[in-house]
Design a protein around this motif. Structure first.
Motif, mmCIF file in Angstrom:
data_model
loop_
_atom_site.group_PDB
_atom_site.id
_atom_site.type_symbol
_atom_site.label_atom_id
_atom_site.label_comp_id
_atom_site.label_asym_id
_atom_site.label_seq_id
_atom_site.Cartn_x
_atom_site.Cartn_y
_atom_site.Cartn_z
ATOM 1 N N ARG A 90 14.441 -3.566 100.239
ATOM 2 C CA ARG A 90 13.839 -2.339 99.715
ATOM 3 C C ARG A 90 14.888 -1.267 99.398
ATOM 4 N NH1 ARG A 90 8.933 -2.522 97.904
ATOM 5 N NH2 ARG A 90 7.182 -2.086 99.253
ATOM 6 N N PRO A 91 15.868 -0.994 100.270
ATOM 7 C CA PRO A 91 16.847 0.047 99.938
ATOM 8 C C PRO A 91 17.683 -0.302 98.701
ATOM 9 C CG PRO A 91 16.920 -0.428 102.286
ATOM 10 C CD PRO A 91 16.022 -1.435 101.663
ATOM 11 N N LEU A 92 18.057 -1.569 98.550
ATOM 12 C CA LEU A 92 18.826 -1.969 97.375
ATOM 13 C C LEU A 92 17.985 -1.881 96.108
ATOM 14 C CD1 LEU A 92 20.928 -5.024 98.596
ATOM 15 C CD2 LEU A 92 21.740 -2.748 98.038
ATOM 16 N N LEU A 93 16.703 -2.225 96.197
ATOM 17 C CA LEU A 93 15.819 -2.121 95.045
ATOM 18 C C LEU A 93 15.675 -0.668 94.617
ATOM 19 C CD1 LEU A 93 13.893 -3.508 93.071
ATOM 20 C CD2 LEU A 93 12.073 -3.204 94.758
ATOM 21 N N LEU A 94 15.515 0.232 95.602
ATOM 22 C CA LEU A 94 15.405 1.660 95.301
ATOM 23 C C LEU A 94 16.699 2.171 94.671
ATOM 24 C CD1 LEU A 94 13.688 4.208 95.504
ATOM 25 C CD2 LEU A 94 14.680 4.594 97.758
ATOM 26 N N ALA A 95 17.858 1.734 95.199
ATOM 27 C CA ALA A 95 19.140 2.169 94.649
ATOM 28 C C ALA A 95 19.322 1.643 93.226
ATOM 29 C CB ALA A 95 20.294 1.690 95.534
ATOM 30 N N ALA A 96 18.877 0.431 92.970
ATOM 31 C CA ALA A 96 19.008 -0.138 91.628
ATOM 32 C C ALA A 96 18.124 0.603 90.641
ATOM 33 C CB ALA A 96 18.648 -1.622 91.653
ATOM 34 N N VAL A 97 16.902 0.940 91.045
ATOM 35 C CA VAL A 97 16.001 1.669 90.151
ATOM 36 C C VAL A 97 16.556 3.054 89.857
ATOM 37 C CG1 VAL A 97 13.713 2.729 90.018
ATOM 38 C CG2 VAL A 97 13.947 0.363 90.789
ATOM 39 N N VAL A 98 17.034 3.755 90.890
ATOM 40 C CA VAL A 98 17.603 5.090 90.694
ATOM 41 C C VAL A 98 18.857 5.012 89.820
ATOM 42 C CG1 VAL A 98 18.730 7.026 91.887
ATOM 43 C CG2 VAL A 98 16.614 6.068 92.780
ATOM 44 N N GLY A 99 19.703 4.001 90.045
ATOM 45 C CA GLY A 99 20.898 3.835 89.221
ATOM 46 C C GLY A 99 20.553 3.540 87.769
ATOM 47 N N GLY A 100 19.541 2.704 87.553
ATOM 48 C CA GLY A 100 19.114 2.401 86.185
ATOM 49 C C GLY A 100 18.548 3.618 85.480
ATOM 50 N N LEU A 101 17.744 4.391 86.199
ATOM 51 C CA LEU A 101 17.210 5.620 85.606
ATOM 52 C C LEU A 101 18.318 6.624 85.309
ATOM 53 C CD1 LEU A 101 13.934 6.099 87.660
ATOM 54 C CD2 LEU A 101 14.157 5.410 85.281
ATOM 55 N N GLY A 102 19.292 6.705 86.212
ATOM 56 C CA GLY A 102 20.427 7.603 85.964
ATOM 57 C C GLY A 102 21.234 7.161 84.749
ATOM 58 N N PHE A 103 21.419 5.854 84.620
ATOM 59 C CA PHE A 103 22.138 5.338 83.469
ATOM 60 C C PHE A 103 21.395 5.661 82.181
ATOM 61 C CE2 PHE A 103 22.796 1.831 80.444
ATOM 62 C CZ PHE A 103 24.155 1.982 80.230
ATOM 63 N N LEU A 104 20.083 5.440 82.170
ATOM 64 C CA LEU A 104 19.295 5.761 80.982
ATOM 65 C C LEU A 104 19.323 7.255 80.688
ATOM 66 C CD1 LEU A 104 16.192 3.430 81.412
ATOM 67 C CD2 LEU A 104 18.042 3.217 79.758
ATOM 68 N N ALA A 105 19.304 8.086 81.728
ATOM 69 C CA ALA A 105 19.344 9.538 81.516
ATOM 70 C C ALA A 105 20.672 9.958 80.901
ATOM 71 C CB ALA A 105 19.110 10.268 82.837
ATOM 72 N N THR A 106 21.779 9.387 81.378
ATOM 73 C CA THR A 106 23.079 9.756 80.797
ATOM 74 C C THR A 106 23.195 9.255 79.370
ATOM 75 O OG1 THR A 106 24.110 7.784 81.747
ATOM 76 C CG2 THR A 106 24.287 9.835 83.014
ATOM 77 N N LYS A 107 22.643 8.086 79.081
ATOM 78 C CA LYS A 107 22.664 7.579 77.705
ATOM 79 C C LYS A 107 21.843 8.480 76.788
ATOM 80 C CE LYS A 107 24.893 3.674 77.376
ATOM 81 N NZ LYS A 107 26.011 3.505 76.493
ATOM 82 N N THR A 108 20.698 8.931 77.280
ATOM 83 C CA THR A 108 19.835 9.791 76.481
ATOM 84 C C THR A 108 20.500 11.137 76.230
ATOM 85 O OG1 THR A 108 17.915 8.709 77.437
ATOM 86 C CG2 THR A 108 17.546 10.811 76.330
#
Length: 151
Positions: A120-138
């Motif tokens: 669960r903690p790694l899944l949460l970190a991956a989702v937050v990292g993916g959202l952060g990556f998409l936010a920086t790309k946007t």
């Protein structure tokens, strides 16, 4: 309604194919005639050049000059083709390298997926990292930084 539309579309496609083949045959014949006339003109231009040079230098030297010119032109075209083929091969290699690195990243991501799903903690970190990556790309795509004041 669809049953009546099928034959209509088939006949429309058949008419387009028939027109296409007719146009293709006509263009092939016309382009062959154009090529024949161009080759005739080229041959006559080379003969005229040889006759003109023969009046200046003599027949053997004129024929050698025309043959040498044709050889130089053939060599130039050959070098151009070799350079163009080399550039195309280089572009293909670069594209293949780029695609292989993307495939490697996707393979690594798919390999790590079961581990992320179980933890669960790694899944949460991956989702937050993916959202952060998409936010920086946007934000990067908009061309405006948030540190600059908006006017």
């Amino acid at each position: 309604m669809m049953a009546g539309l099928g034959p209509l579309l088939a006949s429309l496609a058949a008419m387009d194919v028939a027109a296409f083949t007719r146009r293709l045959k006509r263009n092939a014949i016309l382009y062959a005639m154009v090529l024949l006339f161009l080759l005739t003109a080229y041959g006559l231009l080379v003969a005229a050049l040889a006759v003109y040079l023969a009046s200046i230098w003599g027949a053997p030297m004129a024929l050698l000059a025309v043959a040498g010119g044709a050889l130089v032109l053939a060599l130039a075209v050959y070098l151009w083709v070799v350079i163009a083929n080399g550039a195309e091969q280089r572009r293909k290699r670069e594209a293949a390298a780029s695609n292989s690195s993307k495939a490697l990243m996707m393979t690594a991501a798919l390999t790590a997926l079961p581990l992320l799903v179980k933890s669960r903690p790694l899944l949460l970190a991956a989702v937050v990292g993916g959202l952060g990556f998409l936010a920086t790309k946007t934000m990067g795509a908009s061309g405006r930084r948030y540190s600059e004041p908006a006017e």
